[in-house]
Design an enzyme around this catalytic site. Structure first.
Site, PDB file in Angstrom:
ATOM      1  N   HIS A  29      80.298 -53.853  67.513  1.00  0.00           N
ATOM      2  CA  HIS A  29      80.494 -53.772  68.969  1.00  0.00           C
ATOM      3  C   HIS A  29      80.045 -55.057  69.664  1.00  0.00           C
ATOM      4  O   HIS A  29      78.859 -55.227  69.991  1.00  0.00           O
ATOM      5  CB  HIS A  29      79.714 -52.566  69.514  1.00  0.00           C
ATOM      6  CG  HIS A  29      79.974 -52.257  70.954  1.00  0.00           C
ATOM      7  ND1 HIS A  29      80.568 -51.088  71.384  1.00  0.00           N
ATOM      8  CD2 HIS A  29      79.726 -52.953  72.083  1.00  0.00           C
ATOM      9  CE1 HIS A  29      80.654 -51.081  72.698  1.00  0.00           C
ATOM     10  NE2 HIS A  29      80.140 -52.217  73.147  1.00  0.00           N
ATOM     11  N   HIS A  31      81.638 -57.871  72.782  1.00  0.00           N
ATOM     12  CA  HIS A  31      82.695 -58.291  73.716  1.00  0.00           C
ATOM     13  C   HIS A  31      82.830 -59.790  73.550  1.00  0.00           C
ATOM     14  O   HIS A  31      81.842 -60.523  73.668  1.00  0.00           O
ATOM     15  CB  HIS A  31      82.304 -57.922  75.143  1.00  0.00           C
ATOM     16  CG  HIS A  31      82.137 -56.443  75.331  1.00  0.00           C
ATOM     17  ND1 HIS A  31      83.127 -55.646  75.846  1.00  0.00           N
ATOM     18  CD2 HIS A  31      81.106 -55.606  75.020  1.00  0.00           C
ATOM     19  CE1 HIS A  31      82.708 -54.382  75.872  1.00  0.00           C
ATOM     20  NE2 HIS A  31      81.486 -54.335  75.367  1.00  0.00           N
ATOM     21  N   HIS A 209      84.083 -46.901  75.163  1.00  0.00           N
ATOM     22  CA  HIS A 209      82.735 -46.812  75.716  1.00  0.00           C
ATOM     23  C   HIS A 209      82.566 -45.428  76.365  1.00  0.00           C
ATOM     24  O   HIS A 209      83.388 -45.028  77.194  1.00  0.00           O
ATOM     25  CB  HIS A 209      82.507 -47.870  76.793  1.00  0.00           C
ATOM     26  CG  HIS A 209      82.280 -49.249  76.268  1.00  0.00           C
ATOM     27  ND1 HIS A 209      83.204 -49.922  75.528  1.00  0.00           N
ATOM     28  CD2 HIS A 209      81.208 -50.085  76.389  1.00  0.00           C
ATOM     29  CE1 HIS A 209      82.723 -51.115  75.209  1.00  0.00           C
ATOM     30  NE2 HIS A 209      81.506 -51.241  75.719  1.00  0.00           N
ATOM     31  N   GLU A 212      77.176 -44.321  77.872  1.00  0.00           N
ATOM     32  CA  GLU A 212      76.217 -45.394  78.175  1.00  0.00           C
ATOM     33  C   GLU A 212      75.652 -45.106  79.570  1.00  0.00           C
ATOM     34  O   GLU A 212      74.457 -45.097  79.776  1.00  0.00           O
ATOM     35  CB  GLU A 212      76.922 -46.766  78.143  1.00  0.00           C
ATOM     36  CG  GLU A 212      75.991 -47.945  78.484  1.00  0.00           C
ATOM     37  CD  GLU A 212      76.749 -49.268  78.630  1.00  0.00           C
ATOM     38  OE1 GLU A 212      77.999 -49.248  78.742  1.00  0.00           O
ATOM     39  OE2 GLU A 212      76.086 -50.335  78.656  1.00  0.00           O
ATOM     40  N   ASP A 290      76.440 -56.067  71.727  1.00  0.00           N
ATOM     41  CA  ASP A 290      77.235 -55.931  72.963  1.00  0.00           C
ATOM     42  C   ASP A 290      77.643 -57.307  73.512  1.00  0.00           C
ATOM     43  O   ASP A 290      78.734 -57.778  73.229  1.00  0.00           O
ATOM     44  CB  ASP A 290      76.441 -55.135  74.011  1.00  0.00           C
ATOM     45  CG  ASP A 290      77.288 -54.164  74.812  1.00  0.00           C
ATOM     46  OD1 ASP A 290      78.498 -54.055  74.532  1.00  0.00           O
ATOM     47  OD2 ASP A 290      76.743 -53.506  75.725  1.00  0.00           O
ATOM     48  N   ASP A 291      76.766 -57.900  74.312  1.00  0.00           N
ATOM     49  CA  ASP A 291      77.002 -59.214  74.932  1.00  0.00           C
ATOM     50  C   ASP A 291      75.704 -60.014  74.788  1.00  0.00           C
ATOM     51  O   ASP A 291      74.936 -60.129  75.749  1.00  0.00           O
ATOM     52  CB  ASP A 291      77.323 -59.048  76.429  1.00  0.00           C
ATOM     53  CG  ASP A 291      78.433 -58.037  76.684  1.00  0.00           C
ATOM     54  OD1 ASP A 291      79.610 -58.424  76.671  1.00  0.00           O
ATOM     55  OD2 ASP A 291      78.102 -56.846  76.880  1.00  0.00           O
TER      56      ASP A 291
HETATM   57  N1  HPA Z   1      80.105 -52.722  78.636  1.00  0.00           N
HETATM   58  C1  HPA Z   1      81.262 -52.367  79.176  1.00  0.00           C
HETATM   59  N2  HPA Z   1      82.217 -53.224  79.445  1.00  0.00           N
HETATM   60  C2  HPA Z   1      82.012 -54.495  79.171  1.00  0.00           C
HETATM   61  C3  HPA Z   1      80.820 -54.920  78.624  1.00  0.00           C
HETATM   62  C4  HPA Z   1      79.831 -53.991  78.335  1.00  0.00           C
HETATM   63  O1  HPA Z   1      78.748 -54.321  77.831  1.00  0.00           O
HETATM   64  N3  HPA Z   1      80.919 -56.258  78.454  1.00  0.00           N
HETATM   65  C5  HPA Z   1      82.134 -56.599  78.886  1.00  0.00           C
HETATM   66  N4  HPA Z   1      82.811 -55.548  79.317  1.00  0.00           N
HETATM   67 ZN    ZN Z   2      80.112 -52.781  75.177  1.00  0.00          ZN
END
Ligand code: HPA
Ligand code: ZN
Length: 346
Positions: A29, A31, A209, A212, A290-291
């Site tokens: 996971h 982005h 997603h 969360e 994630d990021d």
């Molecule tokens: N969550 C949801 N959408 C997203 C994210 C994230 O961490 N990063 C970029 N788009």
């Molecule tokens: Zn994400």
């Protein structure tokens, strides 16, 4: 916490934490643009004379207040990526960073909305450039990348259909899935059923997603309405144990991003994060970032923090990597190669 775990944490020394940080890792996971080092985005902005200075703090890191503002800053940062060549350069930077963290296989969310505005022909050009850069990185670092096309939830169902068409048209060994991101608080999962059905019919694997920001109901909707086999996050399922048990029974894999959740305040601290509880109750959990630069984390940091907080040792983390390899959307040959690299003897 049980006595055995307490002891395992007490016994962890620097050497063991070093071994844990160095484990080969499978990351499901991420982005793509969210993996961009801020220095890379700032450099590109300067080259193109685009002013996105508001997206950064004085120390050069990304600046945002909360999740919705994060999505805005994310889109501002992404706006400097214009051409297929820009995305190829990003791919090189991202995979170098991942390889340094011991990632051997990574799946990443790619957005046709940012790569040609949802046009299939344009999307193919961006994808071609990204794949070329990924092949070079694979030869240089041994890391394997696969793409999951991502509809962006707050862009709405119509755009998601166009995105799914891009996904269906490029489905294959490299584009392996469809996975919705964006603002979970907008609309319902079922609003996107058309896009997910199209992707499924094209042979793509599915994730979204859920759980969360919203609770267990959203997680159930993801499974029942979109028929996904994995869920991005899913962690708020913990507030309803029947939902947790459903995830375990149906063998839904959670792409858990503990550092992201703590940074964004989904849970106040890692020791209050449910990842260990979910695992103990039989849910297939995996670990991702994630990021990473947005949330000031790396895969090494995630592993070390999980080890220190929950006593996860090499055996548990290797088991989690095998779960991730099993749930990866790649073909069997690629999966077998990953599994081989996860064996401690290799
Ligand atoms: N969550 C949801 N959408 C997203 C994210 C994230 O961490 N990063 C970029 N788009
Ligand atoms: Zn994400």
């Amino acid at each position: 916490m049980d006595e055995e775990t307490r002891q395992r944490i007490a016994d962890m020394d620097e050497e063991q934490l070093h071994r844990i940080a160095n484990l080969p890792k499978v990351e499901l996971h991420t982005h793509f643009e969210g993996c961009a080092p801020p220095v890379f985005i700032r450099g590109l902005a300067a080259e193109k004379k685009i002013d996105i200075s508001k997206a950064f703090k004085a120390d050069g890191s990304y600046a945002y207040r909360d999740f919705v503002h994060f999505l805005e800053v994310y889109e501002a940062a992404t706006s400097v990526l214009k051409t297929p060549e820009d995305f190829a350069r990003l791919c090189t930077a991202v995979l170098e960073q991942s390889a340094e963290n011991g990632v051997i296989y990574q799946e990443t969310f790619l957005s046709p909305d940012f790569c040609g505005g949802g046009d299939v022909a344009a999307w193919r050009e961006y994808l071609h450039a990204i794949q070329e850069a990924a092949s070079v990185a694979e030869r240089a670092h041994g890391i394997v990348l696969r793409g999951i096309v991502t509809p962006i939830r707050h862009f709405g169902p119509d755009k998601a259909k166009r995105t799914a068409l891009c996904a269906a048209e490029t489905a294959g060994d490299w584009i392996v899935g469809l996975g919705m991101g964006g603002d979970e608080n907008k609309g319902k999962q079922r609003d996107f059923a058309y896009a997910f059905d199209m992707a499924r019919e094209a042979g793509l694997r599915l994730t979204t997603h859920a759980g969360e920001w919203r609770g267990p109901e959203e997680v159930r909707d993801a499974v029942n309405d979109l028929r996904v086999e994995r869920i991005g996050h899913g962690v708020r399922a913990i507030y309803d144990l029947a939902t947790v048990d459903m995830l375990a029974e149906r063998e839904i894999t959670l792409e858990v991003c503990p550092g992201s959740n703590v940074f964004l305040g989904v849970f106040p601290s890692l020791d209050q994060h449910p990842i260990d509880q979910l695992r103990r109750r039989g849910v297939k959990v995996t670990v991702s970032t994630d990021d990473p630069p947005f949330f000031h984390t790396t895969m090494r940091d995630e592993y070390v923090n999980l080890a220190k907080t929950f006593g996860w040792d090499e055996a548990i983390l290797t088991d989690i990597n095998k779960t991730a390899a099993g749930a990866a959307f790649c073909d069997q040959t690629t999966r077998d190669a990953i599994l081989k690299k996860l064996e401690p003897s290799s």
